[in-house]
Design a protein around this motif. Structure first.
Motif, short mmCIF file in Angstrom:
data_model
loop_
_atom_site.label_atom_id
_atom_site.label_comp_id
_atom_site.label_asym_id
_atom_site.label_seq_id
_atom_site.Cartn_x
_atom_site.Cartn_y
_atom_site.Cartn_z
N ILE A 1 0.83 -1.20 0.00
CA ILE A 1 0.00 0.00 0.00
C ILE A 1 0.86 1.25 0.00
N ILE A 2 0.50 2.20 -0.81
CA ILE A 2 1.09 3.55 -0.79
C ILE A 2 0.00 4.54 -0.42
N ILE A 3 0.29 5.39 0.54
CA ILE A 3 -0.66 6.44 0.95
C ILE A 3 -0.02 7.80 0.71
N LEU A 4 -0.65 8.58 -0.14
CA LEU A 4 -0.16 9.91 -0.49
C LEU A 4 -1.18 10.96 -0.08
N GLY A 5 -0.71 12.19 -0.01
CA GLY A 5 -1.62 13.28 0.35
C GLY A 5 -0.85 14.53 0.68
N MET B 1 -0.54 4.62 9.80
CA MET B 1 -0.20 3.93 11.05
C MET B 1 -1.36 3.07 11.52
N TRP B 2 -2.59 3.56 11.40
CA TRP B 2 -3.76 2.77 11.80
C TRP B 2 -3.89 1.53 10.92
N LEU B 3 -3.68 1.70 9.61
CA LEU B 3 -3.75 0.55 8.71
C LEU B 3 -2.65 -0.46 9.03
N SER B 4 -1.47 0.06 9.32
CA SER B 4 -0.34 -0.81 9.66
C SER B 4 -0.65 -1.65 10.89
N LYS B 5 -1.24 -1.02 11.89
CA LYS B 5 -1.59 -1.74 13.11
C LYS B 5 -2.70 -2.76 12.85
N HIS B 6 -3.70 -2.36 12.07
CA HIS B 6 -4.83 -3.25 11.81
C HIS B 6 -4.44 -4.43 10.93
N LEU B 7 -3.59 -4.17 9.92
CA LEU B 7 -3.21 -5.21 8.96
C LEU B 7 -1.95 -5.95 9.36
N LYS B 8 -1.33 -5.50 10.48
CA LYS B 8 -0.09 -6.12 10.96
C LYS B 8 0.99 -6.09 9.90
N SER B 9 1.11 -4.92 9.25
CA SER B 9 2.11 -4.73 8.20
C SER B 9 3.15 -3.72 8.67
N VAL B 10 4.32 -3.74 8.02
CA VAL B 10 5.38 -2.81 8.39
C VAL B 10 5.05 -1.42 7.85
N PHE B 11 5.27 -0.41 8.69
CA PHE B 11 4.98 0.98 8.34
C PHE B 11 6.30 1.67 7.97
N LEU B 12 6.37 2.21 6.77
CA LEU B 12 7.57 2.90 6.29
C LEU B 12 7.19 4.31 5.86
N SER B 13 7.83 5.30 6.48
CA SER B 13 7.57 6.69 6.11
C SER B 13 8.85 7.31 5.57
N LEU B 14 8.69 8.44 4.92
CA LEU B 14 9.85 9.14 4.35
C LEU B 14 10.82 9.54 5.44
N GLY C 1 3.62 8.63 2.22
CA GLY C 1 4.18 9.80 1.56
C GLY C 1 5.27 9.51 0.56
N ILE C 2 5.44 8.26 0.17
CA ILE C 2 6.45 7.87 -0.80
C ILE C 2 5.73 7.15 -1.95
N PRO C 3 5.99 7.55 -3.20
CA PRO C 3 6.95 8.53 -3.70
C PRO C 3 6.37 9.94 -3.73
N GLU C 4 7.28 10.93 -3.70
CA GLU C 4 6.85 12.33 -3.75
C GLU C 4 6.99 12.92 -5.14
N THR C 5 7.85 12.32 -5.96
CA THR C 5 8.13 12.86 -7.29
C THR C 5 8.08 11.75 -8.33
N ARG C 6 8.03 12.15 -9.59
CA ARG C 6 8.05 11.20 -10.70
C ARG C 6 9.35 10.40 -10.70
N GLU C 7 10.45 11.05 -10.36
CA GLU C 7 11.74 10.37 -10.33
C GLU C 7 11.75 9.26 -9.28
N GLN C 8 11.15 9.52 -8.13
CA GLN C 8 11.06 8.49 -7.10
C GLN C 8 10.16 7.34 -7.54
#
Length: 427
Positions: free
Chosen positions: A31-35, A46-59, A88-95
């Motif tokens: 999952i990617i969450i942007l905004g 963070m709520w999704l990470s806790k609910h889905l038991k997945s690793v949370f990675l932020s910029l 918040g990842i990716p932030e740009t087209r290059e990323q």
């Protein structure tokens, strides 16, 4: 799998495919969450990470690492069947291109959206507790303790000018990012309560993308009394031509028709006793194996109510392939049920808040069903809550929906789950 073959281009594809199938990571969250700033994307992630038991990675926690490190961590969590959520990842087209080159491909991309004026107002109200880093808001989340209030500070970079500059930068870059995810993208309004945003995001990430393969819907609606199961079943039956199977209605019809089932059920009705599970199962089996249910599909509610009944239903040849839990708080249930009334003269049903009687004369003669008293409702709700956790654990592929909103909004979320295939594993 084909996607991973194209990305990694192994010299010998057979061992690569064998290893891929052994890892069985097709259904873990990716999952990617942007905004924009102040849209609440970190909180939702963070709520999704806790609910889905997945690793949370932020910029922020990857700033000191190369994107190859990100790929390494993502692959590591694939193998552990946890998946990942990028905030918040990716932030740009290059990323975007860099992430794609590393073989990191999201299954769901969520973009939170809100007017700039709302986001600027949110940012201006932020306050931080220097002791523990907790974030508060002067309007939406102000601490009740005076000690905490007095030590809160204004964080840097939240002035109206600075926020406006960050928003401008976001709008310039996001238009080059979104075209990279045309089939996995969903935009959710962030200009609503955070809980509603979370439930919409959770509903989306718990569904797989649409398949053109035909299937016969066998839908099961679960939830407390007053959660709207009957209405949603009627809407689904009307739009998709499904057979509406109400367990309670089947029992009543069997008694009214004086069928062989009705003769067995009648004594339990007369004594106001629960009908044994074995009788209910025989009745359901008889109904679900009829030609219309097999050909058109069905939507059922009112059964199962506990884990034993769920196991019994699972033994049927036509067990459900779509399961939805309608979550509604106790306060809302009490409001919906305890204010219901019926006119003994006309049989018309009213609700003192949502559908009040048109005249004082009608209101004076309204009666309350004894089953709708607050005491009876709380008793049934307590029974439901005792069994709901086991049912949720049993139906791991079920989709949870916030039922405390407009019924047609609830229907839209259910409809999404009907059209799209469910994952093989719970996300």
């Amino acid at each position: 799998m084909l996607q991973q073959l194209l990305i990694h281009q192994p010299e010998d594809p057979i061992p690569f495919m064998i290893k891929y199938f052994q890892e069985d990571n097709d259904n873990v969250p990716k999952i990617i969450i942007l905004g924009p700033p102040a849209s609440g994307k970190t909180t939702i992630a963070m709520w999704l990470s806790k609910h889905l038991k997945s690793v949370f990675l932020s910029l922020e926690n990857l700033m000191t690492k190369e994107y190859s490190s990100l790929a390494e961590r993502a692959r590591k969590h694939y193998q552990k069947m946890k998946g990942w959520i990028l905030d918040g990842i990716p932030e740009t087209r290059e990323q975007v291109l860099m992430i794609q080159a590393l073989g990191i491909t999201p299954r769901h991309v969520i973009v939170l959206s809100a007017p700039d004026t709302v986001l600027i107002e949110r940012n201006l109200g932020k306050r931080v507790d220097p002791h523990n880093g907790e974030i508060y808001h002067t309007t939406f989340d102000w601490p009740p303790e005076f000690e905490i209030q007095n030590r809160l500070i204004v964080p840097e970079g939240i002035s109206e000018k600075e926020t406006a500059q960050r928003l401008m930068a976001y709008h310039r870059s996001i238009v080059r990012v979104l075209p990279s995810y045309p089939k996995t993208l969903k935009v959710i309004s962030a200009d609503q309560p955070c809980v509603d945003v979370f439930y919409q995001a959770l509903t989306y990430v718990q569904t797989s993308h649409r398949s053109n393969a035909p299937f016969t819907p066998r839908v099961l609606l679960l939830g407390p009394m007053g959660s709207g199961k009957r209405l949603q079943a009627a809407l689904l039956a009307q739009k998709y031509g499904l057979v509406n199977v109400s367990c309670g209605q089947l029992l009543k019809e069997a008694v009214a028709d004086k069928s062989k089932f009705g003769e067995v059920i009648q004594p339990f009705f007369e004594k106001d006793m629960a009908v044994p599970d074995s009788i209910i199962m025989n009745l359901l089996s008889s109904r679900l194996t009829q030609h219309d249910c097999i050909q058109k599909g069905w939507v059922m509610y009112g059964f199962p109510r506990d884990l034993d009944q769920a196991h019994m239903l699972d033994t049927l040849e036509y067990k459900p392939n779509r399961v939805f839990f309608l979550n509604v708080p106790l306060d809302s249930i009490l409001e919906r049920l305890t204010l219901r009334r019926i006119d003994p003269v006309t049989g018309e049903r009213y609700h003192l808040m949502y559908k009040p009687p048109p005249t004082m004369e009608i209101q004076a003669r309204l009666l309350e069903n004894p089953k709708d008293t607050e005491e009876r409702v709380k008793l049934k709700m307590d029974l439901f809550y005792r069994n709901s956790a086991e049912l949720e654990a049993f139906y791991k592929q079920a989709i949870t929906i916030n039922g405390d909103q407009d019924p047609y909004t609830v229907f839209e979320y259910i409809e999404t789950g009907i059209i799209n295939p469910l994952p093989q594993k719970v996300l």
